[in-house]
Design a protein around this motif. Structure first.
Motif, PDB file in Angstrom:
ATOM      1  N   SER A 298       0.818  -1.220   0.000  1.00 45.53           N
ATOM      2  CA  SER A 298       0.000   0.000   0.000  1.00 45.53           C
ATOM      3  C   SER A 298       0.849   1.266   0.000  1.00 45.53           C
ATOM      4  O   SER A 298       0.390   2.320  -0.433  1.00 45.53           O
ATOM      5  N   ARG A 299       2.088   1.170   0.437  1.00 44.61           N
ATOM      6  CA  ARG A 299       2.980   2.338   0.421  1.00 44.61           C
ATOM      7  C   ARG A 299       3.229   2.848  -0.996  1.00 44.61           C
ATOM      8  O   ARG A 299       3.559   4.008  -1.201  1.00 44.61           O
ATOM      9  N   PHE A 300       3.053   1.986  -1.980  1.00 44.02           N
ATOM     10  CA  PHE A 300       3.301   2.397  -3.357  1.00 44.02           C
ATOM     11  C   PHE A 300       2.266   3.389  -3.867  1.00 44.02           C
ATOM     12  O   PHE A 300       2.492   4.080  -4.841  1.00 44.02           O
ATOM     13  N   ASP A 301       1.105   3.441  -3.223  1.00 41.70           N
ATOM     14  CA  ASP A 301       0.083   4.419  -3.611  1.00 41.70           C
ATOM     15  C   ASP A 301       0.360   5.799  -3.025  1.00 41.70           C
ATOM     16  O   ASP A 301      -0.294   6.768  -3.373  1.00 41.70           O
ATOM     17  N   ASN A 302       1.314   5.874  -2.123  1.00 45.42           N
ATOM     18  CA  ASN A 302       1.613   7.104  -1.395  1.00 45.42           C
ATOM     19  C   ASN A 302       2.163   8.213  -2.287  1.00 45.42           C
ATOM     20  O   ASN A 302       2.008   9.375  -2.002  1.00 45.42           O
ATOM     21  N   LYS A 303       2.843   7.874  -3.352  1.00 46.36           N
ATOM     22  CA  LYS A 303       3.451   8.828  -4.298  1.00 46.36           C
ATOM     23  C   LYS A 303       4.628   9.611  -3.711  1.00 46.36           C
ATOM     24  O   LYS A 303       5.116  10.526  -4.323  1.00 46.36           O
ATOM     25  N   VAL A 304       5.063   9.251  -2.535  1.00 48.37           N
ATOM     26  CA  VAL A 304       6.227   9.898  -1.933  1.00 48.37           C
ATOM     27  C   VAL A 304       7.384   8.925  -2.040  1.00 48.37           C
ATOM     28  O   VAL A 304       7.251   7.755  -1.695  1.00 48.37           O
ATOM     29  N   ASN A 305       8.514   9.399  -2.538  1.00 50.21           N
ATOM     30  CA  ASN A 305       9.682   8.524  -2.621  1.00 50.21           C
ATOM     31  C   ASN A 305      10.080   8.094  -1.225  1.00 50.21           C
ATOM     32  O   ASN A 305      10.234   8.908  -0.334  1.00 50.21           O
ATOM     33  N   GLN A 306      10.202   6.798  -1.054  1.00 46.98           N
ATOM     34  CA  GLN A 306      10.538   6.236   0.236  1.00 46.98           C
ATOM     35  C   GLN A 306      11.688   5.255   0.063  1.00 46.98           C
ATOM     36  O   GLN A 306      12.000   4.842  -1.040  1.00 46.98           O
ATOM     37  N   ASN A 307      12.266   4.876   1.181  1.00 43.47           N
ATOM     38  CA  ASN A 307      13.257   3.809   1.159  1.00 43.47           C
ATOM     39  C   ASN A 307      12.498   2.502   1.312  1.00 43.47           C
ATOM     40  O   ASN A 307      11.751   2.322   2.259  1.00 43.47           O
ATOM     41  N   TYR A 308      12.677   1.613   0.363  1.00 44.84           N
ATOM     42  CA  TYR A 308      11.985   0.338   0.388  1.00 44.84           C
ATOM     43  C   TYR A 308      12.960  -0.768   0.739  1.00 44.84           C
ATOM     44  O   TYR A 308      14.112  -0.747   0.334  1.00 44.84           O
ATOM     45  N   ASN A 309      12.485  -1.759   1.470  1.00 46.66           N
ATOM     46  CA  ASN A 309      13.282  -2.909   1.846  1.00 46.66           C
ATOM     47  C   ASN A 309      13.630  -3.699   0.582  1.00 46.66           C
ATOM     48  O   ASN A 309      12.738  -4.154  -0.132  1.00 46.66           O
ATOM     49  N   ILE A 310      14.900  -3.868   0.317  1.00 49.24           N
ATOM     50  CA  ILE A 310      15.343  -4.520  -0.918  1.00 49.24           C
ATOM     51  C   ILE A 310      14.875  -5.967  -0.985  1.00 49.24           C
ATOM     52  O   ILE A 310      14.495  -6.457  -2.050  1.00 49.24           O
ATOM     53  N   ASP A 311      14.860  -6.662   0.153  1.00 47.69           N
ATOM     54  CA  ASP A 311      14.398  -8.049   0.149  1.00 47.69           C
ATOM     55  C   ASP A 311      12.925  -8.132  -0.254  1.00 47.69           C
ATOM     56  O   ASP A 311      12.524  -9.033  -0.988  1.00 47.69           O
ATOM     57  N   ASN A 312      12.118  -7.182   0.224  1.00 46.42           N
ATOM     58  CA  ASN A 312      10.710  -7.156  -0.153  1.00 46.42           C
ATOM     59  C   ASN A 312      10.541  -6.824  -1.632  1.00 46.42           C
ATOM     60  O   ASN A 312       9.674  -7.372  -2.303  1.00 46.42           O
ATOM     61  N   LEU A 313      11.362  -5.925  -2.146  1.00 46.88           N
ATOM     62  CA  LEU A 313      11.294  -5.601  -3.575  1.00 46.88           C
ATOM     63  C   LEU A 313      11.662  -6.812  -4.425  1.00 46.88           C
ATOM     64  O   LEU A 313      11.039  -7.069  -5.458  1.00 46.88           O
TER      65      LEU A 313
END
Length: 85
Positions: free
Chosen positions: A33-48
């Motif tokens: 759901s964070r992807f709908d936020n439209k704010v650049n964030q640091n994402y967990n590489i393992d989750n990506l």
């Protein structure tokens, strides 16, 4: 479009919900759901990586790298490639 828009696009194209993608990728639904936020964030590489694998995509396919050819994106791309090797 960066990773946020790309994930939303893929969900739409494949008729997936955020909950179903989270289940397939074995990641928390709030991560999706964070992807709908439209704010650049640091994402967990393992989750990506899990996300990309569950969609049968490369990690690069989650990003529109050509739209951000700056130094930061080149570094991110390098780290991603090192992580999945």
């Amino acid at each position: 479009m960066y990773v946020q828009g790309k994930i939303k696009q893929i969900l739409g194209e494949r008729g997936l919900t955020q909950a179903k993608l989270a289940e397939l990728a074995n990641v928390p639904q709030p991560f999706i759901s964070r992807f709908d936020n439209k704010v650049n964030q640091n994402y967990n590489i393992d989750n990506l990586i899990s996300l990309a694998r569950s969609l049968d995509l490369s990690i690069e396919d989650l990003f529109d790298i050509e739209e951000r050819p700056d130094k930061r994106m080149r570094m991110i791309n390098k780290k991603i490639k090192e992580t999945i090797q």
